[in-house]
Design a protein around this motif. Structure first.
Motif: not given
Ligand SMILES: NC(=O)c1ccc[n+]([C@@H]2O[C@H](COP(=O)([O-])OP(=O)(O)OC[C@H]3O[C@@H](n4cnc5c(N)ncnc54)[C@H](OP(=O)(O)O)[C@@H]3O)[C@@H](O)[C@H]2O)c1
Length: 334
Positions: A44-46, A130-133, A183-185, A245-247, A273-275, A315-317
């Protein structure tokens, strides 16, 4: 149980944190009621931040084993909730942040963090979600129960090609909503349409400072980006509806005004999602089991060995990943 096993450990090396593949013994593991043979984890992102040595925002202390998700089977348990052989998983609870996480062939965890692996998914598929889904499912459930979402409504998903975004698109489409994917992609347009998106919005359209109240475009939104994007999403949300809003993929700031809230009654629903309590987790996984085709899960994910976890994190970052990456942690997972 083997005497020594593989784990990715992030340690302090000079003035920076560095992730390395290490051989550990069971006696190295932290305390916990249940010993799990981990078959799969995910990135995941973290996890990606920590794997790249950026510990400040993630790990409370070092050394730390990254991996906020894990799935596997119970080896031994001091709690009567689990017996050896049970197929289990855990998402969040501080794994890979406060407690050692899933990128280790064995891990000790608290009995209360584990839940049964959903029957419809393999361990690999559960980690692909996973956590994302599971966070995506929490967002969708909140939009329905607290945001008044109705079948046929238009719903925006930002960061749509990411892990949370992809699953949000699939779940919303399966439940009968019309999905707008931001999306930006450009390479992801077909992918997002396959997942069920009706429309694609270029993310640059939400990235510039806009008026505090704009044309009402959607009846709900899942936002994974934060920053100006979230401010614009709120400004375009229909009267009386909500944004989950989650991210913060685009930033932790929220540079907007109160006007969407006090003029249009738009609600900002924070999703964690964490707690999250077990009741909400089970509801989220029930929705995933109901609406996410395991074949789609396979299509939106790829699996990499433990040895490649650090590269995968980079790669993810770098933003070049579409969908989800599963890590096969132990031989059971190969
Ligand atoms: N609240 C929670 O419990 C919880 C749980 C899981 C994740 N999160 C958070 O949710 C976010 C997404 O997580 P993820 O696992 O899906 O990450 P990820 O797979 O890296 O996806 C993030 C997506 O955001 C877009 N993005 C990236 N940088 C950006 C920028 N500078 N401006 C605008 N869009 C941008 C990209 O999508 P496009 O290429 O399609 O634009 C990227 O694929 C993260 O911040 C993560 O920490 C929070």
């Amino acid at each position: 149980v083997t005497e020594q096993f593989n784990a990715v450990v992030v340690e302090q090396v000079g003035d920076r944190a560095e992730a390395q593949l290490r051989r550990l013994a069971l006696s190295d593991l932290p305390e916990g009621e249940v010993l799990v043979r981990v078959s799969h984890s995910s990135v995941n992102y973290k996890d990606a931040l920590l794997l790249n040595g950026n510990r400040n925002k993630v790990a409370r202390s070092l050394p730390m084993v990254p991996g906020i998700d894990l799935a596997g089977s119970v080896v031994s348990s001091a709690s009567d909730r689990w017996i050896p052989g049970d197929q289990v998983m855990a998402n969040g609870w501080g794994l890979g942040e406060v407690h050692w996480g899933g990128l280790s062939e064995y891990q000790r965890v608290s009995a209360s963090w584990l839940q049964p692996l959903p029957e419809v998914f393999t361990a690999q598929q559960a980690m692909a979600i996973g956590t994302a889904g599971y966070t995506a499912a929490l967002c969708v459930l909140d939009l329905e129960t607290r945001g008044g979402l109705q079948r046929g409504d238009r719903v925006l998903v930002t960061g749509a090609s990411g892990g949370v975004g992809s699953v949000s698109v699939a779940l919303l489409a399966a439940a009968g909503y019309r999905v707008v994917a931001s999306t930006g992609s450009t390479e992801s347009h077909d992918y997002l349409k396959q997942l069920g998106a009706e429309e694609i919005l270029d993310r640059s359209e939400l990235a510039e400072e806009g008026r505090p109240l704009q044309k009402e475009e959607w009846q709900g939104a899942v936002d994974t980006v934060g920053g100006l994007t979230l401010a614009n999403v709120l400004a375009r949300t229909a009267y009386g509806r909500a944004v989950a809003a989650c991210g913060l993929a685009g930033g932790a700031q929220l540079p907007g005004t109160v006007l969407p809230h006090i003029i249009r009654g738009v609600a900002l629903l924070g999703v964690d999602s964490v707690m999250a309590p077990v009741r909400r987790r089970l509801a989220a996984w029930e929705r995933l089991a109901r609406d996410l085709d395991p074949r789609t899960v396979d299509e939106v994910s790829r699996t990499e060995p433990l040895e490649r976890a650090v590269e995968v994190g980079q790669e993810l970052l770098s933003g070049s990943v579409t969908g989800r990456i599963v890590i096969s942690v132990s031989e059971e997972g190969r």
